[in-house]
Scaffold this active site. Structure first.
Site, PDB file in Angstrom:
ATOM      1  N   ASP A  20       0.855  -1.192   0.000  1.00  0.00           N
ATOM      2  CA  ASP A  20       0.000   0.000   0.000  1.00  0.00           C
ATOM      3  C   ASP A  20       0.892   1.243   0.000  1.00  0.00           C
ATOM      4  O   ASP A  20       1.778   1.377   0.847  1.00  0.00           O
ATOM      5  CB  ASP A  20      -0.893  -0.017   1.240  1.00  0.00           C
ATOM      6  N   ASN A  22      -0.569   4.586  -0.360  1.00  0.00           N
ATOM      7  CA  ASN A  22      -1.273   5.829  -0.004  1.00  0.00           C
ATOM      8  C   ASN A  22      -1.857   5.811   1.402  1.00  0.00           C
ATOM      9  O   ASN A  22      -2.582   6.733   1.793  1.00  0.00           O
ATOM     10  CB  ASN A  22      -2.364   6.154  -1.030  1.00  0.00           C
ATOM     11  N   ASP A  24      -4.134   3.908   2.850  1.00  0.00           N
ATOM     12  CA  ASP A  24      -5.540   3.565   3.108  1.00  0.00           C
ATOM     13  C   ASP A  24      -5.708   2.135   3.605  1.00  0.00           C
ATOM     14  O   ASP A  24      -6.828   1.681   3.839  1.00  0.00           O
ATOM     15  CB  ASP A  24      -6.408   3.821   1.871  1.00  0.00           C
ATOM     16  N   ASP A  28      -2.091  -1.384  -3.717  1.00  0.00           N
ATOM     17  CA  ASP A  28      -2.471  -0.671  -4.927  1.00  0.00           C
ATOM     18  C   ASP A  28      -1.465  -0.927  -6.043  1.00  0.00           C
ATOM     19  O   ASP A  28      -0.420  -1.559  -5.834  1.00  0.00           O
ATOM     20  CB  ASP A  28      -2.616   0.828  -4.652  1.00  0.00           C
ATOM     21  N   ASP A 199     -10.627 -16.687 -14.776  1.00  0.00           N
ATOM     22  CA  ASP A 199     -11.243 -17.163 -13.544  1.00  0.00           C
ATOM     23  C   ASP A 199     -12.468 -18.019 -13.853  1.00  0.00           C
ATOM     24  O   ASP A 199     -13.292 -17.660 -14.695  1.00  0.00           O
ATOM     25  CB  ASP A 199     -11.655 -15.960 -12.691  1.00  0.00           C
ATOM     26  N   GLU A 268      -8.566 -21.285 -15.133  1.00  0.00           N
ATOM     27  CA  GLU A 268      -8.819 -21.938 -13.843  1.00  0.00           C
ATOM     28  C   GLU A 268     -10.048 -22.825 -14.011  1.00  0.00           C
ATOM     29  O   GLU A 268     -11.106 -22.351 -14.440  1.00  0.00           O
ATOM     30  CB  GLU A 268      -9.081 -20.900 -12.751  1.00  0.00           C
TER      31      GLU A 268
END
Length: 535
Positions: A20, A22, A24, A28, A199, A268
Protein backbone atom coordinates in the site's frame (compact mmCIF):
# COMPACT_ATOMS: atom_id res chain seq x y z
CA UNK A 1 7.19 -17.02 -31.16
CA UNK A 2 9.19 -18.15 -28.15
CA UNK A 3 6.27 -19.54 -26.11
CA UNK A 4 7.57 -17.85 -22.96
CA UNK A 5 4.76 -19.44 -20.96
CA UNK A 6 5.96 -23.03 -21.41
CA UNK A 7 7.59 -23.91 -18.11
CA UNK A 8 7.23 -20.35 -16.81
CA UNK A 9 7.09 -19.57 -13.10
CA UNK A 10 4.23 -17.08 -12.67
CA UNK A 11 4.13 -15.08 -9.43
CA UNK A 12 0.58 -14.33 -8.31
CA UNK A 13 0.08 -10.82 -6.94
CA UNK A 14 -3.03 -10.24 -4.85
CA UNK A 15 -3.16 -6.44 -5.13
CA UNK A 16 -5.09 -5.73 -1.92
CA UNK A 17 -2.34 -7.37 0.10
CA UNK A 18 0.88 -6.73 -1.82
CA UNK A 19 1.91 -3.16 -0.93
CA UNK A 20 0.00 0.00 0.00
CA UNK A 21 1.47 3.36 -1.02
CA UNK A 22 -1.27 5.83 0.00
CA UNK A 23 -1.95 4.73 3.57
CA UNK A 24 -5.54 3.56 3.11
CA UNK A 25 -4.65 0.04 4.26
CA UNK A 26 -5.26 -1.57 0.89
CA UNK A 27 -2.54 -2.47 -1.59
CA UNK A 28 -2.47 -0.67 -4.93
CA UNK A 29 -0.91 -0.64 -8.39
CA UNK A 30 1.86 1.83 -7.42
CA UNK A 31 2.72 -0.61 -4.64
CA UNK A 32 3.15 -3.37 -7.20
CA UNK A 33 5.39 -1.05 -9.23
CA UNK A 34 7.54 -0.50 -6.14
CA UNK A 35 7.75 -4.25 -5.54
CA UNK A 36 8.60 -5.34 -9.07
CA UNK A 37 12.37 -5.30 -8.48
CA UNK A 38 11.86 -7.72 -5.60
CA UNK A 39 9.68 -9.99 -7.71
CA UNK A 40 12.18 -9.96 -10.58
CA UNK A 41 14.98 -10.86 -8.17
CA UNK A 42 13.23 -14.13 -7.33
CA UNK A 43 13.92 -15.59 -10.76
CA UNK A 44 10.28 -15.82 -11.87
CA UNK A 45 9.18 -15.22 -15.45
CA UNK A 46 5.85 -13.45 -15.09
CA UNK A 47 3.32 -11.97 -12.72
CA UNK A 48 -0.40 -12.64 -12.60
CA UNK A 49 -2.33 -9.79 -11.01
CA UNK A 50 -5.67 -10.60 -9.40
CA UNK A 51 -8.51 -8.21 -10.36
CA UNK A 52 -7.91 -4.47 -10.01
CA UNK A 53 -10.90 -3.37 -12.12
CA UNK A 54 -13.76 -1.13 -11.02
CA UNK A 55 -15.83 -3.07 -8.51
CA UNK A 56 -18.06 -2.61 -5.46
CA UNK A 57 -15.79 -5.28 -3.89
CA UNK A 58 -18.54 -7.66 -2.79
CA UNK A 59 -16.07 -10.43 -3.70
CA UNK A 60 -12.97 -8.22 -3.53
CA UNK A 61 -12.67 -7.49 -7.22
CA UNK A 62 -13.99 -10.72 -8.69
CA UNK A 63 -17.27 -8.83 -9.11
CA UNK A 64 -16.39 -6.46 -11.94
CA UNK A 65 -18.44 -3.33 -12.65
CA UNK A 66 -16.23 -2.04 -15.49
CA UNK A 67 -13.90 -4.42 -17.32
CA UNK A 68 -11.93 -1.58 -18.91
CA UNK A 69 -11.01 0.65 -16.00
CA UNK A 70 -9.04 0.50 -12.76
CA UNK A 71 -10.86 0.83 -9.46
CA UNK A 72 -9.77 4.07 -7.72
CA UNK A 73 -8.91 1.93 -4.70
CA UNK A 74 -6.00 0.53 -6.73
CA UNK A 75 -5.06 3.54 -8.85
CA UNK A 76 -5.56 4.54 -12.47
CA UNK A 77 -5.05 3.23 -15.98
CA UNK A 78 -1.89 5.35 -16.07
CA UNK A 79 -0.64 3.45 -13.01
CA UNK A 80 -1.29 0.18 -14.82
CA UNK A 81 0.59 1.40 -17.88
CA UNK A 82 3.53 2.33 -15.64
CA UNK A 83 3.40 -1.12 -14.07
CA UNK A 84 3.39 -2.79 -17.47
CA UNK A 85 6.33 -0.69 -18.69
CA UNK A 86 8.48 -1.38 -15.63
CA UNK A 87 7.68 -5.10 -15.61
CA UNK A 88 8.68 -5.39 -19.25
CA UNK A 89 11.87 -3.43 -18.61
CA UNK A 90 12.72 -5.99 -15.90
CA UNK A 91 12.02 -8.89 -18.25
CA UNK A 92 8.76 -9.87 -16.55
CA UNK A 93 5.63 -10.80 -18.48
CA UNK A 94 2.30 -9.52 -17.14
CA UNK A 95 -0.88 -11.58 -16.97
CA UNK A 96 -4.16 -10.15 -15.69
CA UNK A 97 -7.25 -11.81 -14.29
CA UNK A 98 -10.34 -11.92 -16.49
CA UNK A 99 -13.66 -12.94 -14.95
CA UNK A 100 -15.77 -13.79 -17.98
CA UNK A 101 -18.62 -15.90 -16.62
CA UNK A 102 -20.12 -13.30 -14.30
CA UNK A 103 -19.82 -9.66 -13.30
CA UNK A 104 -21.08 -7.27 -10.63
CA UNK A 105 -24.75 -6.44 -10.24
CA UNK A 106 -23.51 -2.84 -10.49
CA UNK A 107 -22.25 -3.34 -14.06
CA UNK A 108 -24.09 -1.14 -16.57
CA UNK A 109 -25.11 -4.20 -18.57
CA UNK A 110 -26.92 -5.74 -15.61
CA UNK A 111 -28.41 -2.44 -14.46
CA UNK A 112 -30.12 -2.23 -17.86
CA UNK A 113 -30.96 -5.93 -18.13
CA UNK A 114 -32.83 -6.05 -14.83
CA UNK A 115 -35.21 -3.19 -15.75
CA UNK A 116 -37.50 -5.11 -18.10
CA UNK A 117 -37.86 -8.13 -20.35
CA UNK A 118 -37.62 -6.13 -23.57
CA UNK A 119 -34.62 -3.78 -23.23
CA UNK A 120 -31.42 -4.01 -25.33
CA UNK A 121 -29.63 -6.07 -22.65
CA UNK A 122 -32.67 -8.12 -21.60
CA UNK A 123 -31.12 -11.43 -22.70
CA UNK A 124 -27.54 -10.73 -21.58
CA UNK A 125 -27.99 -12.60 -18.27
CA UNK A 126 -29.54 -15.92 -17.28
CA UNK A 127 -33.14 -15.03 -16.48
CA UNK A 128 -35.85 -17.59 -15.79
CA UNK A 129 -39.48 -17.62 -14.75
CA UNK A 130 -40.40 -19.07 -11.38
CA UNK A 131 -42.17 -22.36 -11.02
CA UNK A 132 -45.94 -22.15 -10.54
CA UNK A 133 -45.47 -22.03 -6.77
CA UNK A 134 -43.03 -19.11 -7.04
CA UNK A 135 -39.91 -21.11 -6.24
CA UNK A 136 -36.71 -20.95 -8.35
CA UNK A 137 -36.70 -22.63 -11.77
CA UNK A 138 -34.44 -25.51 -10.72
CA UNK A 139 -32.32 -26.92 -7.91
CA UNK A 140 -28.97 -25.30 -8.73
CA UNK A 141 -26.92 -24.18 -5.73
CA UNK A 142 -24.46 -21.31 -5.38
CA UNK A 143 -20.86 -22.19 -4.55
CA UNK A 144 -20.95 -19.48 -1.88
CA UNK A 145 -23.94 -21.02 -0.13
CA UNK A 146 -27.66 -21.27 -0.72
CA UNK A 147 -29.80 -21.25 -3.85
CA UNK A 148 -28.17 -20.00 -7.07
CA UNK A 149 -31.15 -17.85 -8.04
CA UNK A 150 -32.17 -14.36 -6.90
CA UNK A 151 -35.54 -12.73 -7.47
CA UNK A 152 -35.83 -9.51 -9.50
CA UNK A 153 -39.26 -7.90 -8.93
CA UNK A 154 -39.05 -5.55 -11.93
CA UNK A 155 -38.94 -8.51 -14.33
CA UNK A 156 -40.77 -10.96 -12.07
CA UNK A 157 -37.99 -13.42 -12.85
CA UNK A 158 -35.00 -15.02 -11.19
CA UNK A 159 -31.42 -14.49 -12.32
CA UNK A 160 -28.64 -17.04 -11.98
CA UNK A 161 -25.61 -16.47 -9.76
CA UNK A 162 -23.19 -19.38 -9.39
CA UNK A 163 -21.27 -17.37 -6.80
CA UNK A 164 -22.52 -14.40 -4.73
CA UNK A 165 -25.97 -12.94 -5.34
CA UNK A 166 -24.14 -9.75 -6.33
CA UNK A 167 -22.41 -11.66 -9.16
CA UNK A 168 -25.03 -12.35 -11.87
CA UNK A 169 -24.05 -14.87 -14.53
CA UNK A 170 -23.80 -13.65 -18.11
CA UNK A 171 -25.76 -15.52 -20.77
CA UNK A 172 -23.10 -16.88 -23.11
CA UNK A 173 -25.77 -18.46 -25.31
CA UNK A 174 -26.27 -14.91 -26.58
CA UNK A 175 -23.73 -14.18 -29.39
CA UNK A 176 -23.67 -10.49 -28.42
CA UNK A 177 -22.43 -11.43 -24.94
CA UNK A 178 -19.65 -13.54 -26.41
CA UNK A 179 -18.54 -10.70 -28.68
CA UNK A 180 -18.67 -8.08 -25.91
CA UNK A 181 -16.57 -10.36 -23.73
CA UNK A 182 -13.99 -10.85 -26.46
CA UNK A 183 -13.92 -7.09 -27.03
CA UNK A 184 -13.05 -6.58 -23.34
CA UNK A 185 -10.21 -9.10 -23.62
CA UNK A 186 -8.97 -7.32 -26.74
CA UNK A 187 -8.91 -3.99 -24.86
CA UNK A 188 -6.18 -5.33 -22.56
CA UNK A 189 -4.31 -7.17 -25.29
CA UNK A 190 -4.15 -3.88 -27.20
CA UNK A 191 -2.78 -2.26 -24.04
CA UNK A 192 0.14 -4.70 -24.07
CA UNK A 193 -0.55 -7.43 -21.53
CA UNK A 194 1.15 -10.77 -22.12
CA UNK A 195 -1.65 -13.05 -21.03
CA UNK A 196 -4.91 -13.71 -19.25
CA UNK A 197 -5.68 -15.83 -16.23
CA UNK A 198 -9.30 -16.81 -16.77
CA UNK A 199 -11.24 -17.16 -13.54
CA UNK A 200 -13.78 -20.01 -13.25
CA UNK A 201 -13.64 -20.37 -17.01
CA UNK A 202 -15.80 -23.50 -17.18
CA UNK A 203 -18.75 -21.59 -15.66
CA UNK A 204 -19.47 -19.46 -18.73
CA UNK A 205 -22.21 -21.67 -20.18
CA UNK A 206 -25.23 -23.17 -18.47
CA UNK A 207 -27.68 -25.81 -19.66
CA UNK A 208 -30.19 -23.96 -21.84
CA UNK A 209 -32.97 -26.31 -20.65
CA UNK A 210 -32.19 -25.50 -17.00
CA UNK A 211 -32.33 -29.16 -16.03
CA UNK A 212 -31.92 -30.10 -12.36
CA UNK A 213 -28.53 -31.31 -11.20
CA UNK A 214 -28.69 -34.89 -9.87
CA UNK A 215 -28.04 -35.47 -6.17
CA UNK A 216 -24.62 -36.62 -5.01
CA UNK A 217 -24.36 -39.42 -2.41
CA UNK A 218 -23.00 -38.33 0.96
CA UNK A 219 -19.76 -40.31 0.58
CA UNK A 220 -19.04 -38.47 -2.70
CA UNK A 221 -19.48 -34.97 -1.30
CA UNK A 222 -15.92 -33.77 -1.68
CA UNK A 223 -14.86 -30.94 -3.88
CA UNK A 224 -12.17 -28.50 -4.84
CA UNK A 225 -12.65 -25.01 -3.46
CA UNK A 226 -15.65 -25.95 -1.31
CA UNK A 227 -16.20 -28.14 1.75
CA UNK A 228 -18.47 -31.20 2.18
CA UNK A 229 -20.90 -29.27 4.41
CA UNK A 230 -21.56 -26.73 1.65
CA UNK A 231 -24.91 -27.51 -0.04
CA UNK A 232 -23.06 -27.05 -3.34
CA UNK A 233 -21.35 -30.37 -2.56
CA UNK A 234 -24.72 -32.15 -2.49
CA UNK A 235 -25.04 -32.19 -6.31
CA UNK A 236 -23.27 -33.34 -9.43
CA UNK A 237 -22.74 -30.11 -11.36
CA UNK A 238 -23.55 -31.40 -14.82
CA UNK A 239 -25.85 -28.59 -15.88
CA UNK A 240 -24.73 -25.31 -14.29
CA UNK A 241 -21.17 -25.42 -15.68
CA UNK A 242 -18.73 -27.26 -17.99
CA UNK A 243 -21.15 -27.39 -20.89
CA UNK A 244 -20.12 -28.54 -24.40
CA UNK A 245 -20.94 -25.12 -25.89
CA UNK A 246 -17.82 -23.82 -24.12
CA UNK A 247 -15.42 -25.45 -26.56
CA UNK A 248 -16.32 -23.36 -29.63
CA UNK A 249 -16.08 -20.21 -27.52
CA UNK A 250 -12.60 -21.19 -26.32
CA UNK A 251 -11.61 -21.54 -29.95
CA UNK A 252 -12.91 -18.03 -30.67
CA UNK A 253 -10.92 -16.72 -27.69
CA UNK A 254 -7.79 -18.49 -28.88
CA UNK A 255 -8.23 -17.12 -32.41
CA UNK A 256 -8.33 -13.61 -30.93
CA UNK A 257 -5.22 -14.18 -28.83
CA UNK A 258 -3.34 -15.69 -31.76
CA UNK A 259 -3.53 -12.28 -33.44
CA UNK A 260 -1.08 -10.99 -30.82
CA UNK A 261 2.59 -11.97 -30.56
CA UNK A 262 3.33 -14.53 -27.87
CA UNK A 263 0.50 -14.07 -25.40
CA UNK A 264 -1.01 -16.85 -23.29
CA UNK A 265 -4.32 -17.84 -21.72
CA UNK A 266 -4.40 -19.76 -18.44
CA UNK A 267 -7.75 -21.19 -17.42
CA UNK A 268 -8.82 -21.94 -13.84
CA UNK A 269 -10.97 -25.08 -13.95
CA UNK A 270 -13.12 -26.61 -11.24
CA UNK A 271 -15.49 -29.29 -12.54
CA UNK A 272 -16.70 -32.77 -11.64
CA UNK A 273 -13.51 -34.11 -13.28
CA UNK A 274 -11.16 -31.15 -13.37
CA UNK A 275 -8.25 -33.07 -14.86
CA UNK A 276 -10.36 -34.32 -17.78
CA UNK A 277 -11.75 -30.82 -18.34
CA UNK A 278 -8.25 -29.31 -18.21
CA UNK A 279 -7.12 -31.73 -20.90
CA UNK A 280 -10.19 -30.91 -23.00
CA UNK A 281 -9.86 -27.12 -22.61
CA UNK A 282 -6.15 -26.87 -23.53
CA UNK A 283 -4.33 -27.33 -26.81
CA UNK A 284 -3.35 -25.50 -29.96
CA UNK A 285 -6.92 -24.36 -30.74
CA UNK A 286 -8.05 -23.66 -27.17
CA UNK A 287 -6.34 -22.41 -24.00
CA UNK A 288 -2.55 -22.41 -23.83
CA UNK A 289 -2.61 -23.72 -20.24
CA UNK A 290 -5.05 -24.94 -17.64
CA UNK A 291 -4.87 -25.40 -13.89
CA UNK A 292 -7.20 -26.87 -11.34
CA UNK A 293 -7.58 -27.24 -7.59
CA UNK A 294 -6.23 -30.80 -7.66
CA UNK A 295 -3.04 -29.92 -5.72
CA UNK A 296 -4.84 -27.32 -3.59
CA UNK A 297 -6.20 -30.04 -1.33
CA UNK A 298 -5.29 -31.60 2.02
CA UNK A 299 -3.69 -34.75 0.59
CA UNK A 300 0.06 -34.35 0.31
CA UNK A 301 1.08 -37.98 -0.13
CA UNK A 302 3.59 -38.96 -2.77
CA UNK A 303 1.00 -41.31 -4.21
CA UNK A 304 -1.62 -38.58 -4.56
CA UNK A 305 0.78 -36.18 -6.28
CA UNK A 306 2.06 -38.91 -8.59
CA UNK A 307 -1.42 -40.14 -9.51
CA UNK A 308 -2.80 -36.63 -10.05
CA UNK A 309 0.00 -35.53 -12.37
CA UNK A 310 0.08 -38.88 -14.19
CA UNK A 311 -3.70 -38.77 -14.79
CA UNK A 312 -3.46 -35.35 -16.40
CA UNK A 313 -0.45 -36.42 -18.47
CA UNK A 314 -2.38 -39.43 -19.75
CA UNK A 315 -5.44 -37.34 -20.65
CA UNK A 316 -3.66 -34.36 -22.18
CA UNK A 317 -2.83 -34.35 -25.87
CA UNK A 318 -1.07 -31.17 -26.99
CA UNK A 319 -2.18 -29.08 -24.02
CA UNK A 320 0.15 -27.71 -21.37
CA UNK A 321 -0.43 -28.03 -17.62
CA UNK A 322 0.07 -25.41 -14.95
CA UNK A 323 0.38 -26.34 -11.29
CA UNK A 324 -0.24 -24.46 -8.05
CA UNK A 325 -0.19 -25.55 -4.42
CA UNK A 326 -1.34 -22.21 -2.95
CA UNK A 327 -3.46 -19.28 -4.07
CA UNK A 328 -5.88 -16.66 -2.73
CA UNK A 329 -8.71 -19.18 -2.30
CA UNK A 330 -7.23 -21.97 -0.14
CA UNK A 331 -5.23 -22.26 3.11
CA UNK A 332 -1.51 -21.78 2.61
CA UNK A 333 0.31 -24.98 1.71
CA UNK A 334 2.73 -25.14 4.64
CA UNK A 335 -0.22 -25.08 7.05
CA UNK A 336 -2.52 -27.24 4.94
CA UNK A 337 0.14 -29.94 4.74
CA UNK A 338 1.27 -29.76 8.36
CA UNK A 339 4.66 -28.10 8.05
CA UNK A 340 4.11 -24.56 9.33
CA UNK A 341 7.37 -23.15 10.67
CA UNK A 342 9.50 -25.80 8.93
CA UNK A 343 11.81 -23.80 6.64
CA UNK A 344 13.16 -26.82 4.79
CA UNK A 345 9.60 -27.94 4.08
CA UNK A 346 8.57 -24.51 2.78
CA UNK A 347 11.52 -24.39 0.37
CA UNK A 348 10.96 -28.00 -0.69
CA UNK A 349 7.32 -27.31 -1.58
CA UNK A 350 8.32 -24.58 -4.02
CA UNK A 351 10.99 -26.84 -5.52
CA UNK A 352 8.51 -29.70 -5.82
CA UNK A 353 5.82 -27.81 -7.71
CA UNK A 354 8.49 -26.17 -9.89
CA UNK A 355 9.93 -29.57 -10.80
CA UNK A 356 6.70 -30.99 -12.22
CA UNK A 357 6.08 -30.84 -15.95
CA UNK A 358 4.28 -27.63 -16.79
CA UNK A 359 4.15 -24.02 -15.77
CA UNK A 360 3.77 -22.92 -12.16
CA UNK A 361 1.78 -20.32 -10.23
CA UNK A 362 3.53 -19.23 -7.02
CA UNK A 363 1.35 -17.23 -4.65
CA UNK A 364 2.82 -14.15 -2.99
CA UNK A 365 4.36 -15.07 0.38
CA UNK A 366 4.94 -18.68 -0.63
CA UNK A 367 8.60 -17.79 -1.10
CA UNK A 368 8.68 -16.64 2.55
CA UNK A 369 7.16 -19.81 3.96
CA UNK A 370 4.14 -17.91 5.28
CA UNK A 371 1.63 -19.97 7.22
CA UNK A 372 -2.15 -19.61 7.23
CA UNK A 373 -3.08 -16.60 9.37
CA UNK A 374 -5.70 -16.96 12.07
CA UNK A 375 -8.17 -14.12 11.56
CA UNK A 376 -10.77 -13.68 14.31
CA UNK A 377 -14.41 -13.55 13.25
CA UNK A 378 -14.79 -9.86 14.08
CA UNK A 379 -11.99 -9.00 11.61
CA UNK A 380 -13.16 -11.29 8.79
CA UNK A 381 -13.77 -9.61 5.44
CA UNK A 382 -14.58 -12.62 3.23
CA UNK A 383 -18.37 -13.11 2.77
CA UNK A 384 -17.72 -16.79 2.05
CA UNK A 385 -16.10 -17.20 5.49
CA UNK A 386 -18.80 -15.24 7.28
CA UNK A 387 -21.49 -17.48 5.73
CA UNK A 388 -19.85 -20.76 6.73
CA UNK A 389 -18.18 -19.82 10.04
CA UNK A 390 -17.00 -21.60 12.16
CA UNK A 391 -16.68 -24.83 10.14
CA UNK A 392 -15.09 -22.95 7.25
CA UNK A 393 -13.30 -19.72 8.07
CA UNK A 394 -13.13 -18.38 4.55
CA UNK A 395 -10.19 -17.19 2.52
CA UNK A 396 -8.87 -14.31 4.62
CA UNK A 397 -6.22 -16.47 6.30
CA UNK A 398 -4.25 -16.70 3.05
CA UNK A 399 -4.96 -13.11 2.00
CA UNK A 400 -3.31 -11.18 4.82
CA UNK A 401 -0.83 -8.50 3.70
CA UNK A 402 2.70 -9.35 2.61
CA UNK A 403 5.22 -8.54 5.39
CA UNK A 404 7.95 -6.29 3.99
CA UNK A 405 9.73 -5.72 7.32
CA UNK A 406 9.23 -6.50 11.00
CA UNK A 407 7.22 -3.42 11.88
CA UNK A 408 3.64 -2.38 12.52
CA UNK A 409 1.48 -3.84 9.75
CA UNK A 410 4.62 -5.55 8.45
CA UNK A 411 5.69 -2.44 6.56
CA UNK A 412 2.78 -3.08 4.19
CA UNK A 413 1.05 0.22 5.01
CA UNK A 414 1.38 3.27 7.23
CA UNK A 415 -2.36 3.01 7.87
CA UNK A 416 -4.64 0.34 9.28
CA UNK A 417 -4.32 -2.79 7.10
CA UNK A 418 -7.53 -4.22 5.67
CA UNK A 419 -6.60 -7.54 7.29
CA UNK A 420 -4.24 -7.99 10.26
CA UNK A 421 -0.58 -8.93 9.77
CA UNK A 422 0.23 -11.63 12.35
CA UNK A 423 3.41 -11.44 14.41
CA UNK A 424 4.67 -14.75 12.99
CA UNK A 425 4.49 -13.24 9.50
CA UNK A 426 6.36 -10.09 10.54
CA UNK A 427 9.16 -12.32 11.81
CA UNK A 428 9.34 -13.81 8.30
CA UNK A 429 9.45 -10.46 6.55
CA UNK A 430 11.16 -9.89 3.24
CA UNK A 431 13.76 -7.63 4.85
CA UNK A 432 14.63 -10.21 7.52
CA UNK A 433 14.92 -13.04 5.01
CA UNK A 434 16.92 -10.96 2.53
CA UNK A 435 19.55 -10.59 5.25
CA UNK A 436 19.67 -14.31 6.05
CA UNK A 437 21.51 -16.54 3.55
CA UNK A 438 19.80 -19.60 5.03
CA UNK A 439 16.22 -18.26 4.87
CA UNK A 440 13.35 -19.78 2.90
CA UNK A 441 13.45 -16.75 0.59
CA UNK A 442 17.11 -17.22 -0.24
CA UNK A 443 16.72 -20.97 -0.79
CA UNK A 444 13.74 -20.37 -3.09
CA UNK A 445 15.60 -17.65 -4.98
CA UNK A 446 18.63 -19.91 -5.53
CA UNK A 447 16.43 -22.76 -6.68
CA UNK A 448 14.41 -20.69 -9.15
CA UNK A 449 17.55 -19.23 -10.74
CA UNK A 450 19.12 -22.70 -10.87
CA UNK A 451 15.97 -24.20 -12.43
CA UNK A 452 16.31 -21.80 -15.36
CA UNK A 453 19.59 -23.48 -16.31
CA UNK A 454 17.92 -26.88 -16.74
CA UNK A 455 15.93 -27.34 -19.98
CA UNK A 456 14.69 -30.70 -18.65
CA UNK A 457 13.07 -29.06 -15.60
CA UNK A 458 11.60 -26.19 -17.61
CA UNK A 459 10.19 -28.02 -20.63
CA UNK A 460 10.96 -31.72 -20.34
CA UNK A 461 8.73 -34.76 -20.23
CA UNK A 462 7.95 -36.44 -16.91
CA UNK A 463 7.97 -40.13 -15.96
CA UNK A 464 7.31 -41.32 -12.43
CA UNK A 465 9.32 -44.08 -10.77
CA UNK A 466 8.05 -46.61 -8.25
CA UNK A 467 8.49 -45.39 -4.69
CA UNK A 468 6.96 -46.10 -1.32
CA UNK A 469 5.65 -43.31 0.88
CA UNK A 470 6.86 -40.71 1.62
CA UNK A 471 9.37 -40.66 -1.26
CA UNK A 472 8.43 -39.17 -4.64
CA UNK A 473 10.73 -39.74 -7.63
CA UNK A 474 10.47 -38.94 -11.32
CA UNK A 475 12.52 -38.36 -14.45
CA UNK A 476 12.51 -35.16 -16.50
CA UNK A 477 13.97 -35.28 -20.01
CA UNK A 478 14.45 -32.73 -22.77
CA UNK A 479 16.73 -32.61 -25.80
CA UNK A 480 19.11 -35.22 -24.44
CA UNK A 481 19.23 -33.91 -20.86
CA UNK A 482 17.88 -36.40 -18.31
CA UNK A 483 17.36 -35.41 -14.69
CA UNK A 484 16.33 -37.65 -11.80
CA UNK A 485 14.32 -35.81 -9.12
CA UNK A 486 13.71 -37.31 -5.68
CA UNK A 487 11.89 -35.79 -2.69
CA UNK A 488 11.47 -37.07 0.85
CA UNK A 489 8.16 -35.51 1.83
CA UNK A 490 8.46 -36.40 5.52
CA UNK A 491 10.46 -34.86 8.37
CA UNK A 492 12.19 -38.20 9.05
CA UNK A 493 15.20 -39.61 7.14
CA UNK A 494 14.47 -42.13 4.40
CA UNK A 495 16.47 -44.30 2.03
CA UNK A 496 15.63 -45.04 -1.59
CA UNK A 497 17.37 -47.37 -4.02
CA UNK A 498 17.71 -46.31 -7.64
CA UNK A 499 16.21 -48.68 -10.23
CA UNK A 500 18.58 -51.41 -11.36
CA UNK A 501 21.08 -50.21 -13.93
CA UNK A 502 20.41 -46.50 -13.39
CA UNK A 503 23.56 -44.39 -13.05
CA UNK A 504 23.22 -40.83 -11.77
CA UNK A 505 25.52 -38.01 -10.68
CA UNK A 506 24.42 -35.37 -8.21
CA UNK A 507 23.60 -31.94 -9.60
CA UNK A 508 24.76 -29.06 -7.44
CA UNK A 509 23.58 -25.52 -6.99
CA UNK A 510 19.87 -25.98 -6.28
CA UNK A 511 20.34 -24.80 -2.70
CA UNK A 512 17.96 -27.26 -1.02
CA UNK A 513 18.45 -29.71 1.81
CA UNK A 514 20.39 -32.35 -0.07
CA UNK A 515 20.90 -36.11 0.07
CA UNK A 516 23.84 -38.50 -0.23
CA UNK A 517 24.18 -41.16 -2.94
CA UNK A 518 26.19 -44.21 -1.95
CA UNK A 519 26.46 -46.71 -4.82
CA UNK A 520 22.79 -47.03 -5.84
CA UNK A 521 21.13 -45.89 -2.60
CA UNK A 522 20.07 -42.38 -1.68
CA UNK A 523 20.16 -41.36 1.97
CA UNK A 524 17.53 -38.63 2.18
CA UNK A 525 17.36 -36.48 5.31
CA UNK A 526 13.98 -35.15 6.46
CA UNK A 527 12.58 -32.84 3.75
CA UNK A 528 15.53 -33.88 1.61
CA UNK A 529 15.62 -33.22 -2.15
CA UNK A 530 17.99 -34.68 -4.72
CA UNK A 531 18.61 -33.86 -8.36
CA UNK A 532 20.86 -36.05 -10.46
CA UNK A 533 22.06 -36.14 -14.04
CA UNK A 534 21.54 -39.51 -15.68
CA UNK A 535 24.28 -41.03 -17.80
Amino acid sequence: MNNWWRGAVIYQVYPRSFKDTNGDGVGDLPGIVEGLDYIASLGVDAIWISPFFKSPMADFGYDIADYRDVDPLFGTLADFDALLAKAHALGLKVMIDQVLSHCSDQHAWFQESRLSRDNAKADWYVWADPKEDGTPPNNWMSLFGGVAWRWEPRREQYYLHNFLGAQPDLNFHNPAVQQATLDNVQFWLDRGVDGMRLDAINFCFHDAQLRDNPPKPKDKRVGRGFSPDNPYAYQYHYYNNTRPEMLPFLERLRALMDRYPDVAALGEISSEDSLATTAEYTGHRRLHMGYSFELLVDDFSAGYIRDTVARLEAAMDDGWPCWAISNHDVPRAVSRWGGAGDDAFAAQLVALVCSLRGSVCLYQGEELGLSEAQVPFELLQDPYGKAFWPNFKGRDGCRTPLPWRDADAGGFTIGQPWLPVPAEHRARSIAAQQADADSVLQHVRRFLHWRRTSPALVQGTIDFLHTDEPVLAFLREHDGQRVLVVFNLSAEPRRWTLPEGMVATALEGHGLTGATLNADTLALPGRGSWFGALA
